[in-house]
Design a protein around this motif. Structure first.
Motif, PDB file in Angstrom:
ATOM      1  N   SER A 147      40.594 -25.118 -77.603  1.00  0.00           N
ATOM      2  CA  SER A 147      39.604 -24.021 -77.594  1.00  0.00           C
ATOM      3  C   SER A 147      38.686 -24.123 -76.382  1.00  0.00           C
ATOM      4  O   SER A 147      38.369 -23.125 -75.739  1.00  0.00           O
ATOM      5  N   PHE A 148      38.250 -25.339 -76.068  1.00  0.00           N
ATOM      6  CA  PHE A 148      37.331 -25.530 -74.946  1.00  0.00           C
ATOM      7  C   PHE A 148      38.006 -25.153 -73.627  1.00  0.00           C
ATOM      8  O   PHE A 148      37.443 -24.419 -72.815  1.00  0.00           O
ATOM      9  N   LEU A 149      39.231 -25.650 -73.434  1.00  0.00           N
ATOM     10  CA  LEU A 149      39.892 -25.395 -72.152  1.00  0.00           C
ATOM     11  C   LEU A 149      40.272 -23.923 -71.994  1.00  0.00           C
ATOM     12  O   LEU A 149      40.337 -23.416 -70.893  1.00  0.00           O
ATOM     13  N   PHE A 150      40.495 -23.237 -73.102  1.00  0.00           N
ATOM     14  CA  PHE A 150      40.797 -21.803 -73.019  1.00  0.00           C
ATOM     15  C   PHE A 150      39.600 -21.062 -72.434  1.00  0.00           C
ATOM     16  O   PHE A 150      39.734 -20.199 -71.567  1.00  0.00           O
ATOM     17  N   SER A 151      38.413 -21.402 -72.899  1.00  0.00           N
ATOM     18  CA  SER A 151      37.207 -20.748 -72.392  1.00  0.00           C
ATOM     19  C   SER A 151      36.003 -21.669 -72.580  1.00  0.00           C
ATOM     20  O   SER A 151      35.326 -21.604 -73.603  1.00  0.00           O
ATOM     21  N   PRO A 152      35.762 -22.538 -71.592  1.00  0.00           N
ATOM     22  CA  PRO A 152      34.655 -23.493 -71.737  1.00  0.00           C
ATOM     23  C   PRO A 152      33.339 -22.803 -72.087  1.00  0.00           C
ATOM     24  O   PRO A 152      32.641 -23.226 -73.008  1.00  0.00           O
ATOM     25  N   LEU A 153      33.040 -21.726 -71.380  1.00  0.00           N
ATOM     26  CA  LEU A 153      31.751 -21.057 -71.593  1.00  0.00           C
ATOM     27  C   LEU A 153      31.731 -20.281 -72.910  1.00  0.00           C
ATOM     28  O   LEU A 153      30.683 -20.087 -73.512  1.00  0.00           O
ATOM     29  N   GLY A 154      32.905 -19.839 -73.344  1.00  0.00           N
ATOM     30  CA  GLY A 154      32.970 -19.120 -74.617  1.00  0.00           C
ATOM     31  C   GLY A 154      32.820 -20.086 -75.785  1.00  0.00           C
ATOM     32  O   GLY A 154      32.208 -19.763 -76.801  1.00  0.00           O
ATOM     33  N   TYR A 155      33.367 -21.280 -75.638  1.00  0.00           N
ATOM     34  CA  TYR A 155      33.376 -22.249 -76.734  1.00  0.00           C
ATOM     35  C   TYR A 155      32.063 -23.024 -76.797  1.00  0.00           C
ATOM     36  O   TYR A 155      31.551 -23.295 -77.879  1.00  0.00           O
ATOM     37  N   ILE A 156      31.547 -23.395 -75.635  1.00  0.00           N
ATOM     38  CA  ILE A 156      30.260 -24.105 -75.583  1.00  0.00           C
ATOM     39  C   ILE A 156      29.346 -23.368 -74.605  1.00  0.00           C
ATOM     40  O   ILE A 156      29.235 -23.756 -73.431  1.00  0.00           O
ATOM     41  N   PRO A 157      28.725 -22.280 -75.060  1.00  0.00           N
ATOM     42  CA  PRO A 157      27.859 -21.515 -74.162  1.00  0.00           C
ATOM     43  C   PRO A 157      26.799 -22.436 -73.563  1.00  0.00           C
ATOM     44  O   PRO A 157      26.248 -23.284 -74.269  1.00  0.00           O
ATOM     45  N   GLY A 158      26.567 -22.302 -72.280  1.00  0.00           N
ATOM     46  CA  GLY A 158      25.560 -23.136 -71.632  1.00  0.00           C
ATOM     47  C   GLY A 158      26.125 -24.419 -71.048  1.00  0.00           C
ATOM     48  O   GLY A 158      25.399 -25.210 -70.453  1.00  0.00           O
ATOM     49  N   THR A 159      27.443 -24.618 -71.188  1.00  0.00           N
ATOM     50  CA  THR A 159      28.020 -25.840 -70.593  1.00  0.00           C
ATOM     51  C   THR A 159      27.952 -25.772 -69.069  1.00  0.00           C
ATOM     52  O   THR A 159      27.951 -24.683 -68.488  1.00  0.00           O
ATOM     53  N   ASN A 160      27.898 -26.945 -68.456  1.00  0.00           N
ATOM     54  CA  ASN A 160      27.908 -27.000 -66.991  1.00  0.00           C
ATOM     55  C   ASN A 160      29.311 -26.864 -66.421  1.00  0.00           C
ATOM     56  O   ASN A 160      29.481 -26.794 -65.213  1.00  0.00           O
ATOM     57  N   MET A 161      30.301 -26.887 -67.290  1.00  0.00           N
ATOM     58  CA  MET A 161      31.668 -26.714 -66.779  1.00  0.00           C
ATOM     59  C   MET A 161      31.933 -25.217 -66.650  1.00  0.00           C
ATOM     60  O   MET A 161      32.531 -24.586 -67.528  1.00  0.00           O
ATOM     61  N   GLY A 162      31.447 -24.680 -65.540  1.00  0.00           N
ATOM     62  CA  GLY A 162      31.463 -23.222 -65.357  1.00  0.00           C
ATOM     63  C   GLY A 162      32.747 -22.706 -64.756  1.00  0.00           C
ATOM     64  O   GLY A 162      32.776 -22.248 -63.623  1.00  0.00           O
ATOM     65  N   ILE A 163      33.826 -22.792 -65.510  1.00  0.00           N
ATOM     66  CA  ILE A 163      35.084 -22.196 -65.045  1.00  0.00           C
ATOM     67  C   ILE A 163      35.632 -21.304 -66.150  1.00  0.00           C
ATOM     68  O   ILE A 163      35.303 -21.479 -67.321  1.00  0.00           O
TER      69      ILE A 163
END
Lengths: 137, 201
Positions: free
Chosen positions: A95-111
């Motif tokens: 889930s995270f790798l599909f959409s880092p920002l969608g899964y953990i909004p506010g993450t620094n992994m902005g891709i």
């Protein structure tokens, strides 16, 4: 094209982790059918920020599976990641790798994320296989 | 190492322009492209009101930019390690220093954008723990640099779709193009196919 499917290492590793009671969780029993060899090639997309054994712009990936998100010692995570309380498993990584920002909004992994299902599953197989490496022990 | 040198010479890499003429050249061409995006940042157009952007989106953009700045700082440090390693021939050294200069310019542009959005640009780390002991010859250094540039291409390709502000996507695309060229040149110097495919993510 049919992706090659290899169960080998990933399966063994997950089984190994399950034997380790502390890391065992229901989620972990989701086995990955990914191809770690192909995952290694795809990992080129991560090496701008990550390496298996040392913290860079992103945290190191050794020991990822079974670890709580945002808890590798010595890395300065975002508040969002630290407070996510997620445990990294095949499912949560997917889930995270599909959409880092969608899964953990506010993450620094902005891709935007890895949208191809096979690519994610191969990457995850590689991330799991890493746990067996000497430099990850 | 001889082969690498001659490859680089053949490719005309050595005939890099002097710093001054390169700077002028960039002002006339390359930098203008970046400035198109940069200008918007500098002139304060990057603000919530104009684009109807929520504060949260602005701060997310700042985070994405800061992650990119962090990776750029690492690239600058990596080229420094390469340059100081004593393993590079003069010709390759020139190229490494030139590429390092580009990364410094990226940091400048990105940091200005962050500040124009009210953020604080990420700073360089004091130590990157590079696997220096594994770098034993020029090929190792070039491979190491090529890996970082390849990774940077992905990082920017991944960031372009998620910026809330399209000007930032434009700036990121402009930087991506530069890093892809670095990657190709480094691959060429390594005797590899410089452009090993049609698509890269």
């Amino acid at each position: 094209m049919m992706p090659t499917v290899s169960f080998g290492t990933a399966l063994l590793t997950v089984a190994g982790l399950l034997a380790d009671a502390s890391a065992a969780s229901a989620e972990m029993s989701v086995l990955t059918s990914g191809d770690a060899t192909r995952g290694k090639q795809l990992y080129a997309q991560c090496v701008g920020c990550h390496s298996p054994e040392r913290h860079r712009t992103g945290p190191k990936h050794c020991g990822l599976i079974g670890r709580q998100a945002g808890t590798a010692a010595g890395f300065d995570y975002s508040k969002s990641m630290r407070e996510s309380k997620l445990i990294w498993s095949v499912r949560t990584l997917d889930s995270f790798l599909f959409s880092p920002l969608g899964y953990i909004p506010g993450t620094n992994m902005g891709i935007s994320g890895i949208k191809d299902d096979n690519d994610r599953s191969d990457l995850i197989a590689y991330l799991i296989a890493m746990n067996e490496w000497p430099e990850c022990r | 190492m001889k082969i690498l040198q001659s490859k680089i010479s053949e490719s005309g890499l050595v005939e890099t322009m002097s710093a001054r003429s390169r700077r002028n050249f960039l002002l006339r061409t390359g930098a203008v492209t970046l400035s198109a995006a940069g200008v918007a940042m500098l002139s304060g157009c990057v603000n919530a009101g104009k684009y109807g952007t929520a504060d949260g989106a602005v701060s997310q953009d700042v985070k994405i930019l800061n992650t990119a700045i962090g990776a750029e700082h690492e690239a600058v440090a990596a080229y420094q390690v390469g340059a100081e390693s004593g393993l590079l021939s003069n010709d390759v050294l020139k190229v490494a220093v030139q590429f390092q200069g580009h990364h410094k310019e990226h940091i400048e542009a990105l940091a200005k954008a962050v500040m124009s959005m009210g953020g604080t640009p990420a700073e360089a780390k004091s130590d990157y723990g590079f696997p220096v002991h594994q770098l034993k010859n020029q090929t190792h250094v070039l491979e190491f640099a090529a890996g970082l540039e390849r990774g940077a291409v992905s990082a920017y390709a991944g960031a372009i779709p998620v910026f809330d502000n399209r000007d930032l996507s434009l700036a990121a695309a402009s930087i991506l193009a530069d890093e892809a060229m670095h990657w190709a040149v480094l691959r060429h110097a390594l005797g590899l196919d410089p452009v090993p495919g049609a698509f890269f993510s």
